[in-house]
Design a protein around this motif. Structure first.
Motif, short mmCIF file in Angstrom:
data_model
loop_
_atom_site.label_atom_id
_atom_site.label_comp_id
_atom_site.label_asym_id
_atom_site.label_seq_id
_atom_site.Cartn_x
_atom_site.Cartn_y
_atom_site.Cartn_z
N ARG A 131 101.80 21.26 -22.08
CA ARG A 131 100.80 20.51 -22.84
C ARG A 131 101.10 20.71 -24.33
O ARG A 131 101.88 21.58 -24.69
CB ARG A 131 99.39 20.97 -22.52
N SER A 132 100.47 19.91 -25.17
CA SER A 132 100.73 19.99 -26.60
C SER A 132 100.11 21.25 -27.19
O SER A 132 98.92 21.51 -27.01
CB SER A 132 100.16 18.75 -27.30
N ILE A 133 100.95 22.04 -27.88
CA ILE A 133 100.49 23.29 -28.50
C ILE A 133 100.69 23.20 -30.01
O ILE A 133 101.75 22.80 -30.48
CB ILE A 133 101.30 24.50 -27.97
N ARG A 134 99.67 23.58 -30.76
CA ARG A 134 99.78 23.63 -32.21
C ARG A 134 100.18 25.04 -32.64
O ARG A 134 99.63 26.03 -32.16
CB ARG A 134 98.46 23.24 -32.87
N VAL A 135 101.16 25.09 -33.55
CA VAL A 135 101.59 26.36 -34.12
C VAL A 135 101.63 26.22 -35.63
O VAL A 135 102.31 25.33 -36.16
CB VAL A 135 102.98 26.79 -33.60
N ASP A 136 100.89 27.06 -36.33
CA ASP A 136 100.92 27.10 -37.79
C ASP A 136 101.82 28.23 -38.24
O ASP A 136 101.87 29.29 -37.61
CB ASP A 136 99.52 27.29 -38.36
N VAL A 137 102.54 28.00 -39.33
CA VAL A 137 103.42 29.02 -39.90
C VAL A 137 102.84 29.46 -41.23
O VAL A 137 102.49 28.63 -42.07
CB VAL A 137 104.84 28.48 -40.12
N VAL A 138 102.74 30.76 -41.43
CA VAL A 138 102.37 31.34 -42.72
C VAL A 138 103.57 32.13 -43.21
O VAL A 138 104.02 33.06 -42.54
CB VAL A 138 101.12 32.24 -42.62
#
Length: 219
Positions: free
Chosen positions: A111-118
């Protein structure tokens, strides 16, 4: 030649308190040799059964660019930012969306997964330095915990020299055929949001732990 020391991602990130583990991770990475010889040592360790191939790649690598890790269970984007600002990695702090790891996790989980990068940098006096990236995945604890355990997405990134082509290094890395740990090479990929071209080389041990090297160049 110096002996490389691969970051102990899972050991730090499995700490009971996310902030404690994140601080320990950043402290460990701050001590890594970022020089060209340090990058060669990492390649030699990664391709331990193919030193000639490691040295061929090393000829086109300028040094260590950054280290990245999946943020531990319970950590938020705000926690990732706070941990960087409270460490040596406090320069040029920014946040952006992951394209590549998000696609990998989406395929893995169906399924679609959101990943944010800091991301932030520990700059040296002459302007060079090392970066660190936290991947903050929008996943429930039960799904994130095994990803942290297996160090999925965690990697050491080596910077390709300006005179080298990422595609040429990709062709070299494809020749890897280590018998003890299978090597998987992803295609060259681009992240237009941050202006880079890169590919990953993955090695998975018998326990499922993933070691990943990224070779990255400015696009």
């Amino acid at each position: 030649m110096a002996v490389a020391s691969w970051p102990s991602f899972a050991r730090h990130l499995a700490a009971a308190k996310p902030a404690t583990g994140m601080a320990a991770m950043l402290s460990a990475v701050a001590g890594i040799d970022t020089s060209r010889s340090g990058a060669r040592a990492i390649l030699r360790e990664f391709f331990s059964d193919e030193p000639v191939l490691a040295d061929e790649l090393a000829e086109s690598v300028a040094g260590l660019d950054h280290v990245a890790a999946i943020a531990p269970v319970g950590a938020t984007i705000a926690d990732a930012e706070a941990s960087l600002l409270d460490s040596r990695f406090r320069d040029e702090l920014r946040r952006f969306r992951s394209r590549i790891l998000a696609a990998d996790l989406s395929e893995r989980l169906g399924r679609s997964i959101r990943v944010d990068v800091v991301e932030a940098w520990a700059k040296e006096r002459r302007g060079s330095g090392i970066g660190f990236e936290w991947f903050v995945a929008d996943l429930p604890d039960v799904e994130l915990r095994p990803i942290v355990r297996d160090e999925v997405g965690c990697h050491v990134a080596l910077r390709v020299t300006a005179a080298s082509r990422t595609e040429d290094l990709h062709s070299v890395a494809k020749r890897a055929s280590g018998a003890r740990m299978p090597t998987i090479v992803t295609p060259v990929r681009a992240n237009a949001d941050i202006g880079v071209r890169l590919f990953y080389v993955d090695r998975t041990d018998e326990s499922g732990r993933v070691r990943r090297i990224e070779l990255v160049s400015k696009s």
